[in-house]
Design a protein around this motif. Structure first.
Motif, PDB file in Angstrom:
ATOM      1  N   ALA A 203     -10.381  -7.797   1.292  1.00  0.00           N
ATOM      2  CA  ALA A 203      -9.758  -7.679   2.484  1.00  0.00           C
ATOM      3  C   ALA A 203     -10.289  -6.913   3.476  1.00  0.00           C
ATOM      4  CB  ALA A 203      -7.804  -8.036   2.686  1.00  0.00           C
ATOM      5  N   ARG A 204     -10.509  -5.858   3.786  1.00  0.00           N
ATOM      6  CA  ARG A 204     -10.932  -5.454   4.368  1.00  0.00           C
ATOM      7  C   ARG A 204     -12.040  -5.612   4.867  1.00  0.00           C
ATOM      8  NH1 ARG A 204      -9.174  -1.114   0.471  1.00  0.00           N
ATOM      9  NH2 ARG A 204      -7.307   0.028   1.281  1.00  0.00           N
ATOM     10  N   ASP A 205     -13.409  -6.053   3.894  1.00  0.00           N
ATOM     11  CA  ASP A 205     -14.496  -6.388   4.895  1.00  0.00           C
ATOM     12  C   ASP A 205     -14.412  -7.190   5.812  1.00  0.00           C
ATOM     13  OD1 ASP A 205     -17.405  -6.603   4.324  1.00  0.00           O
ATOM     14  OD2 ASP A 205     -16.806  -8.609   3.116  1.00  0.00           O
ATOM     15  N   LEU A 206     -13.310  -8.851   4.808  1.00  0.00           N
ATOM     16  CA  LEU A 206     -13.229  -9.739   5.727  1.00  0.00           C
ATOM     17  C   LEU A 206     -12.283  -9.361   7.126  1.00  0.00           C
ATOM     18  CD1 LEU A 206     -12.572 -12.315   3.049  1.00  0.00           C
ATOM     19  CD2 LEU A 206     -14.061 -12.018   4.070  1.00  0.00           C
ATOM     20  N   LEU A 207     -11.642  -8.520   7.685  1.00  0.00           N
ATOM     21  CA  LEU A 207     -10.952  -7.980   8.506  1.00  0.00           C
ATOM     22  C   LEU A 207     -12.307  -7.257   9.385  1.00  0.00           C
ATOM     23  CD1 LEU A 207      -7.851  -6.684   7.555  1.00  0.00           C
ATOM     24  CD2 LEU A 207      -8.099  -9.211   8.408  1.00  0.00           C
ATOM     25  N   ALA A 208     -13.131  -6.762   8.652  1.00  0.00           N
ATOM     26  CA  ALA A 208     -13.685  -6.244   9.637  1.00  0.00           C
ATOM     27  C   ALA A 208     -15.027  -7.190  10.432  1.00  0.00           C
ATOM     28  CB  ALA A 208     -14.519  -5.543   8.687  1.00  0.00           C
ATOM     29  N   GLN A 209     -15.153  -8.766   9.748  1.00  0.00           N
ATOM     30  CA  GLN A 209     -15.744  -9.513   9.908  1.00  0.00           C
ATOM     31  C   GLN A 209     -14.929 -10.020  11.474  1.00  0.00           C
ATOM     32  OE1 GLN A 209     -18.277 -11.712   7.276  1.00  0.00           O
ATOM     33  NE2 GLN A 209     -17.276 -11.175   5.161  1.00  0.00           N
ATOM     34  N   GLY A 210     -14.109  -9.667  11.826  1.00  0.00           N
ATOM     35  CA  GLY A 210     -13.197 -10.273  12.827  1.00  0.00           C
ATOM     36  C   GLY A 210     -12.132 -11.102  12.879  1.00  0.00           C
ATOM     37  N   LEU A 211     -11.919 -11.469  11.084  1.00  0.00           N
ATOM     38  CA  LEU A 211     -11.185 -12.056  11.572  1.00  0.00           C
ATOM     39  C   LEU A 211      -9.832 -11.912  11.974  1.00  0.00           C
ATOM     40  CD1 LEU A 211     -12.853 -14.012   8.194  1.00  0.00           C
ATOM     41  CD2 LEU A 211     -12.016 -15.186   9.857  1.00  0.00           C
ATOM     42  N   ASP A 212      -8.165 -12.574  11.584  1.00  0.00           N
ATOM     43  CA  ASP A 212      -7.157 -11.800  11.898  1.00  0.00           C
ATOM     44  C   ASP A 212      -6.651 -12.130  10.923  1.00  0.00           C
ATOM     45  OD1 ASP A 212      -7.518 -12.075  14.783  1.00  0.00           O
ATOM     46  OD2 ASP A 212      -7.934 -14.158  14.898  1.00  0.00           O
ATOM     47  N   GLY A 213      -6.518 -12.492   9.338  1.00  0.00           N
ATOM     48  CA  GLY A 213      -5.624 -11.562   8.317  1.00  0.00           C
ATOM     49  C   GLY A 213      -6.457 -12.538   7.380  1.00  0.00           C
ATOM     50  N   LEU A 234      -3.459  -0.850   5.761  1.00  0.00           N
ATOM     51  CA  LEU A 234      -3.960  -1.850   6.639  1.00  0.00           C
ATOM     52  C   LEU A 234      -3.532  -2.230   8.351  1.00  0.00           C
ATOM     53  CD1 LEU A 234      -4.947  -4.818   4.527  1.00  0.00           C
ATOM     54  CD2 LEU A 234      -6.911  -3.141   4.643  1.00  0.00           C
ATOM     55  N   TRP A 235      -2.508  -1.410   8.229  1.00  0.00           N
ATOM     56  CA  TRP A 235      -1.327  -1.448   9.423  1.00  0.00           C
ATOM     57  C   TRP A 235      -1.833   0.237   9.797  1.00  0.00           C
ATOM     58  CZ3 TRP A 235      -0.675  -4.753   5.800  1.00  0.00           C
ATOM     59  CH2 TRP A 235      -0.463  -6.527   6.294  1.00  0.00           C
ATOM     60  N   GLY A 236      -2.267   0.858   8.730  1.00  0.00           N
ATOM     61  CA  GLY A 236      -2.457   2.169   9.507  1.00  0.00           C
ATOM     62  C   GLY A 236      -1.221   3.579   8.483  1.00  0.00           C
ATOM     63  N   GLU A 237      -0.706   3.114   7.363  1.00  0.00           N
ATOM     64  CA  GLU A 237       0.413   2.960   7.420  1.00  0.00           C
ATOM     65  C   GLU A 237       0.417   3.820   6.013  1.00  0.00           C
ATOM     66  OE1 GLU A 237       4.081   1.009   7.630  1.00  0.00           O
ATOM     67  OE2 GLU A 237       4.008  -0.066   9.395  1.00  0.00           O
ATOM     68  N   ASP A 238       1.191   4.629   5.616  1.00  0.00           N
ATOM     69  CA  ASP A 238       0.646   5.287   4.072  1.00  0.00           C
ATOM     70  C   ASP A 238       1.865   4.950   2.697  1.00  0.00           C
ATOM     71  OD1 ASP A 238       2.790   6.790   4.480  1.00  0.00           O
ATOM     72  OD2 ASP A 238       2.092   8.505   4.159  1.00  0.00           O
ATOM     73  N   PHE A 239       2.574   3.645   3.507  1.00  0.00           N
ATOM     74  CA  PHE A 239       3.565   2.893   2.111  1.00  0.00           C
ATOM     75  C   PHE A 239       3.357   2.782   0.528  1.00  0.00           C
ATOM     76  CE2 PHE A 239       6.195   0.021  -0.335  1.00  0.00           C
ATOM     77  CZ  PHE A 239       7.698   0.415  -0.148  1.00  0.00           C
ATOM     78  N   ALA A 240       2.979   3.450  -0.154  1.00  0.00           N
ATOM     79  CA  ALA A 240       1.982   3.707  -1.191  1.00  0.00           C
ATOM     80  C   ALA A 240       2.780   3.560  -2.705  1.00  0.00           C
ATOM     81  CB  ALA A 240       1.148   3.759  -1.829  1.00  0.00           C
ATOM     82  N   PRO A 241       4.531   2.745  -3.457  1.00  0.00           N
ATOM     83  CA  PRO A 241       5.327   3.685  -4.121  1.00  0.00           C
ATOM     84  C   PRO A 241       4.095   3.537  -5.035  1.00  0.00           C
ATOM     85  CG  PRO A 241       5.435   1.346  -3.354  1.00  0.00           C
ATOM     86  CD  PRO A 241       3.927   1.686  -2.181  1.00  0.00           C
ATOM     87  N   THR A 242       4.171   4.340  -6.481  1.00  0.00           N
ATOM     88  CA  THR A 242       3.788   3.913  -7.634  1.00  0.00           C
ATOM     89  C   THR A 242       4.617   2.654  -8.491  1.00  0.00           C
ATOM     90  OG1 THR A 242       5.205   4.652  -9.152  1.00  0.00           O
ATOM     91  CG2 THR A 242       3.451   6.706  -8.557  1.00  0.00           C
ATOM     92  N   PRO A 243       3.574   2.093  -9.789  1.00  0.00           N
ATOM     93  CA  PRO A 243       4.128   0.777  -9.966  1.00  0.00           C
ATOM     94  C   PRO A 243       5.744   0.940 -10.954  1.00  0.00           C
ATOM     95  CG  PRO A 243       2.011   0.356 -11.161  1.00  0.00           C
ATOM     96  CD  PRO A 243       2.741   1.723 -10.295  1.00  0.00           C
ATOM     97  N   PHE A 244       6.060   1.654 -11.197  1.00  0.00           N
ATOM     98  CA  PHE A 244       7.092   2.902 -11.893  1.00  0.00           C
ATOM     99  C   PHE A 244       8.163   3.047 -11.284  1.00  0.00           C
ATOM    100  CE2 PHE A 244       3.688   4.732 -14.336  1.00  0.00           C
ATOM    101  CZ  PHE A 244       3.779   4.153 -15.719  1.00  0.00           C
TER     102      PHE A 244
END
Length: 315
Positions: A203-213, A234-244
């Motif tokens: 996803a990051r690679d494709l966004l870096a090529q200019g795509l919007d989403g 990808l929006w600059g936020e650090d929300f990342a809960p664990t699966p638990f």
């Protein structure tokens, strides 16, 4: 994603990402007009941002469906012009509409005239023997002329005869460069890409090529933790809960569902892939698959399955 991204699935996914736009299953316009709208369109407030995906090919019926859906408060209405299933083709909507861009434009124009939120479209790069390099830009010009400002492109052709829906997701070759080229040709439009994307790095690679989403479907369902947890970066936020933590966050929602007469498996069937690739993932899937549909299945079963995973992680 029919039968997959229902309201329970979306609540589950929302516990892993606050920012990603979630999509409903495709709902046929006639079902919205004549069917049980509360059941088809109802959703939890926490699902937002969420888009309603509709199917149809009659402008007046699509407009009526949009009017009827508006009180439900979706953030976007998306017309599906990409699904290749036989059931969809028989109804003359989905990917078969790639053959009639003028009709698609009429449908979108009618929807936009009555919509209070953005109307978008999801399409393929072409169908059957069409030349994508020719038909895709012509299709985009048509829908943009109708007023659409955002398009998601599944970067594969759809073969309407000879391939099953599953094969249509895997056999036609992906053409990411063509979608990137469409963004360069139509810089004023928001263009997102879909098809074969299974990781955040892709996803990051494709966004870096200019795509919007980037739209992720099957991978986000089958291995949601790998795709959705951390996506908010990808929006600059650090929300990342664990699966638990995700399982614990789902407990009140599941309890309310059970208390209202719902069944455990109606929710947990969407959670089977949460621990994919992790210790005891098979035990998690087995316990929930075998037990959640039994009469009286409760949160105790969820606790048992979670305990097995936690024990393996601690070992």
């Amino acid at each position: 994603m029919i039968d997959w991204t229902d309201r329970h699935c979306r609540v589950f996914h929302r516990h892993m990402t606050r920012r990603a736009l979630l999509y409903t299953e495709m709902v046929v316009d006639k079902a919205i007009i004549h069917g049980p709208r509360d059941r088809l369109l109802g959703h939890a407030a926490m699902e937002h941002p969420v888009a309603l995906q509709v199917g149809g090919s009659v402008p007046a019926e699509l407009a009526q469906a949009v009017r009827l859906a508006q009180p439900f408060g979706y953030d976007e209405i998306n017309l599906n012009v990409g699904c290749p299933s036989n059931r969809v083709q028989s109804g003359c909507f989905g990917a078969v509409l790639m053959k009639d861009p003028a009709l698609v434009a009429d449908c979108l124009r009618a929807m936009i005239e009555v919509a209070e939120v953005p109307v978008t479209v999801k399409c393929r790069i072409g169908v059957d023997d069409q030349d994508p390099a020719t038909v895709l830009p012509e299709f985009i010009e048509r829908v943009a002329g109708a007023g659409v400002r955002s398009i998601t492109i599944h970067a594969r052709k759809a073969w309407l005869q000879g391939l099953s829906p599953k094969e249509n997701r895997e056999i036609p070759p992906l053409d990411y460069p063509l979608v990137v080229a469409m963004k360069r040709q139509f810089p004023e439009l928001a263009i997102a890409i879909n098809g074969g994307i299974a990781t955040l790095d892709q996803a990051r690679d494709l966004l870096a090529q200019g795509l919007d989403g980037v739209m992720v479907g099957r991978a986000a369902y089958q291995d949601p933790a790998s795709v959705l947890i951390g996506a908010d970066a990808l929006w600059g936020e650090d929300f990342a809960p664990t699966p638990f933590e995700v399982v614990e966050a789902m407990r009140p929602y599941i309890a309310d569902h059970l208390a209202s007469g719902g069944k455990l498996n109606q929710i947990t069937r969407h959670m089977l892939g949460l621990f994919a690739g992790r210790p005891a993932a098979r035990t998690w899937r087995r316990l929930l698959s075998e037990g959640a549909a039994r009469p009286g299945a409760s949160l105790d079963l969820l606790d048992e399955a979670l305990g097995a995973v936690q024990a393996s992680a601690a070992a």
